[in-house]
Structures are given as C-alpha cells and as structure tokens.
Design an enzyme around this catalytic site. Structure first.
Site, PDB file in Angstrom:
ATOM      1  N   PRO A  70       0.571  -0.838   0.143  1.00 39.61           N
ATOM      2  CA  PRO A  70      -0.376   0.335   0.044  1.00 39.61           C
ATOM      3  C   PRO A  70       0.359   1.503   0.062  1.00 39.61           C
ATOM      4  O   PRO A  70       1.595   1.493   1.100  1.00 39.61           O
ATOM      5  CB  PRO A  70      -0.933  -0.129   1.350  1.00 39.61           C
ATOM      6  CG  PRO A  70      -0.411  -0.889   2.560  1.00 39.61           C
ATOM      7  CD  PRO A  70       1.007  -1.669   0.920  1.00 39.61           C
ATOM      8  N   ASP A 109      -2.255   2.875   2.359  1.00 40.28           N
ATOM      9  CA  ASP A 109      -1.529   3.618   3.286  1.00 40.28           C
ATOM     10  C   ASP A 109      -1.918   4.802   4.436  1.00 40.28           C
ATOM     11  O   ASP A 109      -1.431   5.573   2.993  1.00 40.28           O
ATOM     12  CB  ASP A 109      -0.110   3.305   3.900  1.00 40.28           C
ATOM     13  CG  ASP A 109       1.181   2.421   4.550  1.00 40.28           C
ATOM     14  OD1 ASP A 109      -0.088   1.701   6.039  1.00 40.28           O
ATOM     15  OD2 ASP A 109       1.934   2.362   4.917  1.00 40.28           O
ATOM     16  N   TRP A 540       4.640   0.506   9.879  1.00 40.07           N
ATOM     17  CA  TRP A 540       4.642  -0.435   9.674  1.00 40.07           C
ATOM     18  C   TRP A 540       4.224  -1.682  10.110  1.00 40.07           C
ATOM     19  O   TRP A 540       3.817  -2.780   9.328  1.00 40.07           O
ATOM     20  CB  TRP A 540       6.088  -0.223   9.405  1.00 40.07           C
ATOM     21  CG  TRP A 540       6.760   0.067   8.630  1.00 40.07           C
ATOM     22  CD1 TRP A 540       7.942   1.724   9.116  1.00 40.07           C
ATOM     23  CD2 TRP A 540       7.149   0.786   7.573  1.00 40.07           C
ATOM     24  NE1 TRP A 540       8.218   2.222   8.536  1.00 40.07           N
ATOM     25  CE2 TRP A 540       8.295   1.594   7.072  1.00 40.07           C
ATOM     26  CE3 TRP A 540       6.952  -0.427   5.919  1.00 40.07           C
ATOM     27  CZ2 TRP A 540       8.532   2.116   5.714  1.00 40.07           C
ATOM     28  CZ3 TRP A 540       8.081  -0.144   5.240  1.00 40.07           C
ATOM     29  CH2 TRP A 540       8.097   1.088   4.828  1.00 40.07           C
ATOM     30  N   GLN A 576      12.914  -2.211   0.884  1.00 38.83           N
ATOM     31  CA  GLN A 576      11.874  -3.112   1.185  1.00 38.83           C
ATOM     32  C   GLN A 576      11.833  -3.999   2.213  1.00 38.83           C
ATOM     33  O   GLN A 576      11.510  -4.399   2.862  1.00 38.83           O
ATOM     34  CB  GLN A 576      10.679  -3.049   0.338  1.00 38.83           C
ATOM     35  CG  GLN A 576      10.171  -1.735  -0.115  1.00 38.83           C
ATOM     36  CD  GLN A 576       9.289  -0.963   0.768  1.00 38.83           C
ATOM     37  OE1 GLN A 576       9.017  -1.361   2.089  1.00 38.83           O
ATOM     38  NE2 GLN A 576       9.429   0.870   0.306  1.00 38.83           N
ATOM     39  N   TRP A 580       8.574  -3.493   4.188  1.00 37.21           N
ATOM     40  CA  TRP A 580       7.531  -4.142   3.918  1.00 37.21           C
ATOM     41  C   TRP A 580       7.773  -5.039   3.881  1.00 37.21           C
ATOM     42  O   TRP A 580       7.077  -6.323   4.890  1.00 37.21           O
ATOM     43  CB  TRP A 580       6.666  -3.441   2.355  1.00 37.21           C
ATOM     44  CG  TRP A 580       5.086  -3.878   2.197  1.00 37.21           C
ATOM     45  CD1 TRP A 580       4.272  -4.051   3.928  1.00 37.21           C
ATOM     46  CD2 TRP A 580       4.796  -4.804   1.766  1.00 37.21           C
ATOM     47  NE1 TRP A 580       3.311  -4.768   3.351  1.00 37.21           N
ATOM     48  CE2 TRP A 580       3.105  -4.971   2.304  1.00 37.21           C
ATOM     49  CE3 TRP A 580       5.465  -5.226   0.432  1.00 37.21           C
ATOM     50  CZ2 TRP A 580       2.273  -5.865   0.627  1.00 37.21           C
ATOM     51  CZ3 TRP A 580       4.421  -5.396  -0.328  1.00 37.21           C
ATOM     52  CH2 TRP A 580       3.083  -5.701   0.284  1.00 37.21           C
ATOM     53  N   LYS A 613      17.995   8.414  -4.170  1.00 35.51           N
ATOM     54  CA  LYS A 613      16.560   7.364  -4.090  1.00 35.51           C
ATOM     55  C   LYS A 613      15.498   8.249  -3.864  1.00 35.51           C
ATOM     56  O   LYS A 613      15.834   9.121  -3.093  1.00 35.51           O
ATOM     57  CB  LYS A 613      16.758   6.668  -3.084  1.00 35.51           C
ATOM     58  CG  LYS A 613      15.413   5.984  -3.108  1.00 35.51           C
ATOM     59  CD  LYS A 613      15.496   5.456  -1.716  1.00 35.51           C
ATOM     60  CE  LYS A 613      14.349   5.149  -0.958  1.00 35.51           C
ATOM     61  NZ  LYS A 613      14.386   4.564   0.566  1.00 35.51           N
ATOM     62  N   LYS A 616       9.477  10.179  -1.826  1.00 35.40           N
ATOM     63  CA  LYS A 616       8.145  10.906  -1.437  1.00 35.40           C
ATOM     64  C   LYS A 616       9.006  11.592  -0.604  1.00 35.40           C
ATOM     65  O   LYS A 616       8.851  14.031  -0.520  1.00 35.40           O
ATOM     66  CB  LYS A 616       6.662  10.442  -0.937  1.00 35.40           C
ATOM     67  CG  LYS A 616       6.191  10.019  -2.468  1.00 35.40           C
ATOM     68  CD  LYS A 616       5.514   9.297  -1.482  1.00 35.40           C
ATOM     69  CE  LYS A 616       5.785   8.495  -1.437  1.00 35.40           C
ATOM     70  NZ  LYS A 616       4.578   7.004  -0.326  1.00 35.40           N
TER      71      LYS A 616
END
Ligand code: ZN
Ligand code: ZN
Length: 623
Positions: A70, A109, A540, A576, A580, A613, A616
């Site tokens: 998500p 999320d 998380w 991740q 995640w 990298k 956002k």
C-alpha cells in the site's frame, strides 16, 4: 476469450519527431503521435471496461495470489512508482494469461508520521505541545482528510500506465475493520507473551517526539562528520594523573557516570608531557610516538576496576555512587583509548553497564533533544549544537587532549531528517529476537529474486534482528490496544465485541485516538480501573498485516483468507528489505508462524540526478 490487446495499425506506432508536453490534452496533438495513441488506447480500454474484465478474468480457476503493497496516498506518485508497478503488473498479467485467477486488491497506507507531518505543516504546528493545544480530535480529523489529498493523481497514474488493480474496493489501513484485524493479531502476539513494555534504549527523533523501530532507523543512515575527542578524567586519589577516554558524542559527557575498560586487556600508566596518563597498551602504541612517553606501570583492565575519578560536570547530582571504573567486554582496541565513557541514558551498552553496577541514571536532556535547565551554560540548546561549546569548555579547563573530525554513518529520522538520538524510554516491544530462528526458517521457504538477497541483505538483517519497538508517542495511527490498571495488570482488547463485553456499551465512533483513550473498564484481577497505555503503533505493522487485515480476517472472509494464504507474489524496491518485506514476514511469523509470501521480486531503485534514491519525503521525485 477476452481480447486484451487493442488492435491498432503499424502506422500509428511510428515515432514522431518532437516531445509533446501536452500529455493530458486529448485531440490537441497531431494524429499518429504517441500521446494521441495513448489517449486512444485509454479511451478504448475505458469503453470496453478492460480493467474490470481483466480483474474478473479466470474467476473460478486456480488462484495466483498477489499482494499489492500500500502506498501512502497523501503524497503524489512519481516515476519510481511507474517502474515498481510495471514489475508487479507484468507478472500478474502473465499468470492471468496462463489461466490463473489473479485478484489484485488495491490498498492505501493511511497512518503514521508522514500524514501527521503534512498536517502539522498545514496548520503551522511545530511540536506535540501545540498539537495537544489544538486538540487531538480536530487534529486526527485533519489527518483523515489529508490522507487522500493525492488520490486522483494515483488513480490517474494507475489508469494511464494500464496497471490492472482493483481500486473500487481497496483495503484502507485507517478503516475500523482493518484496525480490528490488527488488534486481533496484537492480541494473539500478547497471548504468546511476546508483547512487553520496558525501559530500553531506543532511537528517538527529538523533533517528532517519538521513538523509531530498528528497521526505520536502517532506512535513514547518512555519512556525517562529527567531532571525536580525547578527554582527560582526573583520577580522584592521585595527583596529576588522568584517565584518557574517547568519545564521538561530546554532549553525552554531561550525563557521564562511569568509565569502562576491557578487563582482559593491558593498560599502561605512562609519563607524558609532564603528567601521568592511563590508557590501553595497544592504543598507546597506535596513538603516541615512541619516545614520546615513558611507561611507569603495566596493569590489566580488571586491576583498574573500582578506581574513582573526578566528574567533568556536576550539573546533576547523581542519586547513587558514580564516577568509578567499570569493566565491560564491549570495550575494544579498535579505536579510541581503550577507556570508554559511560552514560546509561544514551546507549545500549552503557545501559547494560549501568544495570550491572547499579549506576545512577543521569538524564540531562529533554525529549525534544535540548539540555535541561540544570545544564546552565547550554540549557535549551539542541545537544548536537552544543558539542562545539562543550569541547571549548573542556579545552579551557585543560581537560582536552585532542580533537579530530571523524566521518561515520549516523542515523537520521526517515521522515523529517532530524538526527536521531539514542534515549532510554519506556516502549512496547514485540520480542522478535526470540523469534529469530523462526524468522530465518520462514525466510528459507521464500523464493527471492535476485536470490542473493535471501541470505545476504535480508538474511543478515534477520540474523541480527532486534526486538520490534512498536509504540509511537503520537496521535494518528492504529491505537495500541493495551490497557493497564495501576497495579500493573494488563489486558489487550482484540475486537469491537470485546469492548462491548468489557464496558457494557458501544459508543466509540471509531477505533482511533482520542475515542479509544476514553475506554475504561474494571480490572478482572483487582477491580481497579483499566486505562489504555496511550501509544499508537508503528505504521509498518499496519502494512505488514495487509495479508489478513485487508480481508478483515478473522472476523470475515475466513475462506477467502485460507485461499489466499500465503501470497504467491509480492514485488517492491530493494529498500523494502528493512521495510515492508520485513514487516510482512515479522507479523506472519509472530501470528501464524508461517511466511506470508512465497515469491518476491526485489527490484532496483530509481535514482535522481545526484544518484540519490527518489522518495516522496525527500521531494526529489519526477512526476
Ligand atoms: Zn522525525
Ligand atoms: Zn488490576
């Protein structure tokens, strides 16, 4: 049979000369260019309802069980998402064409600091006190509203890239049904005795006013230059004799309560520049030139144990005996002087020494990272900013033996970029370190692509796995469903029904703060009032629960859950492994003792022009 490849003539695929900037305008470009073609295809897909038909395609056949990670919808998508989604889409489409039914539930999320930070910015709020003043209820209302600020951009991206995803009925981590499933899982973990609260050294963001988990910390390391200094601690009972210690965090010297030496190494008492100095033999050879000093005595570290020294600072009077030499195995001969300064409030090793020697706990720093009132010359100052002034002060008092700048990896808050500090805080943990073996066994059942991640980047992380610091001292998140009476009895609530059973009513509008904070009930053991321990949890954990919480398991969809567990396929960027990929495996191991996914593609990251990298939170994405 579904015709999923729209037909177009070869002519329309011919490249055109210039780059069109009018990507969204329909019919304003010359016929035959790529933008017009794209719009034609999209229109055709829309008219024929292609996405929905693909989502239904092969229903009734064997499942290919995909799980969409998500994204947070309060930030706009960037080009790195296009890449990630292409990797997901390609495999799912292939399996779909091979005859499998591929449910592809979208997900959002919604909780956590990223959302809180954007609301703080919007309201011009700078810290937690101002949030409390503004009111938790209006604050979380703002958070909820802000979650989907950019959802139209996400939907448009999804459609324009032709990503087959079910956005009509996505899972949403802030929905009560999702939270209820998460609560259920936390209760399972609590019943296994794996949920505990304790005083531990945790990485802490002074700006956000909350601790972070080790996998969050792992995402924010940067190379920085910090001062490293050699300090002279004056021996208490011996004239003109100093213990030479070394530190890279001068600000922690204010809270110093002991020194540590390695019990099994040799130390030297030397004559050096007209004074006597004590340091490790191996380090003396490294740091000093031959002929520069004269050895007076050679002793072991354990001979030094118990020797007293004069404190550097007396701002805070320790409540127990302090300022003597302790011994500890972690003192190495790799760097420094072989004498380590100990401040139990600021380091895991220090904390352990403090427990062993019953040292006082001197905390000279506020949770916001500034010095307390007692530290008169530097009160109110951010500790790392005070480093330079502390160094100057030690120098003026003749207690400094050397300074050099030292570049090392230092952790920063992955959301707000503030340098993290290590603090002793009360936190609620999942004891993942006890599940290390299970995590590694479950990882063995997972097929990684590329395969070296399995025992490399990911496997190494599991081998060193730390307890999961779950609690966040914040507002917008899944509330930790832990209640406690004043006699320390605990209860974890695992469902809405249970709230009704315990309180006799159901008047909570939603499972968020501040409403759940108002739930109280009598303790089953002593009758005292049970109150919620007012943390929210690491977001998380929310996304790591997606494989069951998206289905509101176990309250609904039990059969569907069985059909979809474990998932066949997930794909995300390599960053991740500590995000995640880890939280999915950690939650499924703690709750089900099985991996929640069987195959994972771990793709490279899209970098910006400077090789960093795209992310956002850093604002360096290309739309
Ligand atoms: Zn922060
Ligand atoms: Zn009780």
């Amino acid at each position: 049979m579904l015709n999923i490849i729209p037909s177009f003539s070869l002519h329309s695929l011919k490249p055109t000369g210039g780059i069109s900037v009018n990507v969204d305008g329909e019919g304003q470009n010359p016929p035959g260019d790529s933008v017009t073609l794209e719009n034609e295809v999209l229109k055709r897909w829309r008219d024929l309802d292609i996405i929905d038909r693909l989502l239904e395609h092969n229903k009734g056949n064997e499942y290919f069980r995909f799980l969409e990670g998500p994204p947070t919808a309060n930030a706009a998508p960037g080009i790195h998402h296009v890449f990630a989604r292409t990797v997901k889409d390609t495999v799912c489409r292939h399996r779909n064409m091979k005859g499998f039914y591929v449910p592809r539930m979208g997900g959002w999320d919604c909780h956590g600091l990223p959302v809180e930070l954007s609301v703080e910015r919007k309201l011009g709020i700078e810290n937690k006190d101002q949030i409390e003043e503004y009111g938790i209820e209006p604050f979380i209302k703002q958070c909820r509203e802000s979650v989907f600020t950019h959802i139209d951009l996400w939907s448009r991206l999804t459609e324009r890239m032709g990503y087959v995803l079910d956005l009509k009925d996505p899972y949403i981590t802030m929905k009560d049904s999702y939270i209820e499933s998460v609560w259920w899982s936390l209760k399972e973990i609590w019943k296994k005795g794996l949920l505990t609260e304790g005083h531990q050294i945790v990485p802490f963001c002074p700006r956000c006013g909350t601790s972070l988990s080790s996998h969050e910390v792992a995402q924010g390391y940067k190379e920085v230059e910090d001062p490293s200094i050699f300090i002279k601690f004056k021996a208490a009972s011996r004239e003109n004799t100093y213990l030479l210690a070394w530190t890279t965090t001068p600000w922690t010297l204010i809270s110093n309560v002991a020194l540590a030496v390695n019990p099994d190494e040799f130390y030297l008492r030397i004559a050096y520049k007209g004074q006597e100095m004590i340091l490790a033999e191996k380090r003396a050879h490294e740091l000093l030139k031959e002929g520069e000093y004269e050895v007076i005595q050679r002793i072991t570290g354990s001979d030094l144990e118990g020797m007293s020294y004069e404190p550097l600072y007396n701002f805070i009077e320790p409540e127990k005996p302090a300022h003597f030499i302790t011994t500890a195995d972690f003192v190495t001969m790799e760097d420094g002087t072989g004498i380590v300064h100990i401040a139990p409030a600021f380091g895991e090793d220090d904390y352990q020494v403090g427990m062993r020697y019953d040292l006082p706990f001197v905390q000279a720093v506020h949770p916001n990272g500034t010095f307390k009132e007692e530290v008169t010359p530097w009160k109110g100052m951010f500790v790392k900013d005070a480093d330079e002034l502390i160094i100057r002060d030690l120098d003026e008092r003749g207690l400094l033996e050397g300074v050099h700048m030292y570049s090392h990896q230092y952790p920063f808050c992955w959301r707000c970029d503030t340098p993290l500090l290590y603090y002793a805080r009360r936190s609620v943990f999942i004891r993942m370190s006890e599940l290390r073996r299970n995590l590694m066994d479950n990882n063995e059942k997972i097929n990684w692509y590329p395969s070296n991640i399995k025992r490399g980047r990911f496997g190494n992380f599991l081998e060193e796995v730390k307890d999961w610091n779950l609690s966040r001292e914040r507002y917008w998140g899944t509330p930790l469903p832990l209640w406690r009476c004043r006699n320390g009895h605990e209860h974890v609530i695992g469902s809405r029904d249970e709230i009704r059973e315990l309180t006799g009513k159901d008047d909570i509008p939603e499972l968020h703060r501040p409403y759940v904070d108002r739930i109280t009930f009598p303790c089953s053991e002593c009758g005292e009032e049970m109150k919620r321990v007012d943390y929210v949890i690491d977001c998380w954990y929310d996304s790591g629960s997606a494989f069951f919480a998206s289905l509101h398991y176990p309250f609904e969809n039990r059969e569907e859950f069985e059909r979809q567990f474990p998932r066949d396929y997930i794909a995300e960027g390599i960053d991740q492994t500590r995000g995640w990929f880890y939280s999915l495996l950690a939650v499924s191991t703690a709750v089900f003792d099985e991996p929640s996914y069987k195959n994972v593609i771990c793709h490279a990251l899209v970098l910006d022009g400077e090789g960093k990298k795209m992310s956002k939170s850093k604002g360096n994405v290309v739309d």
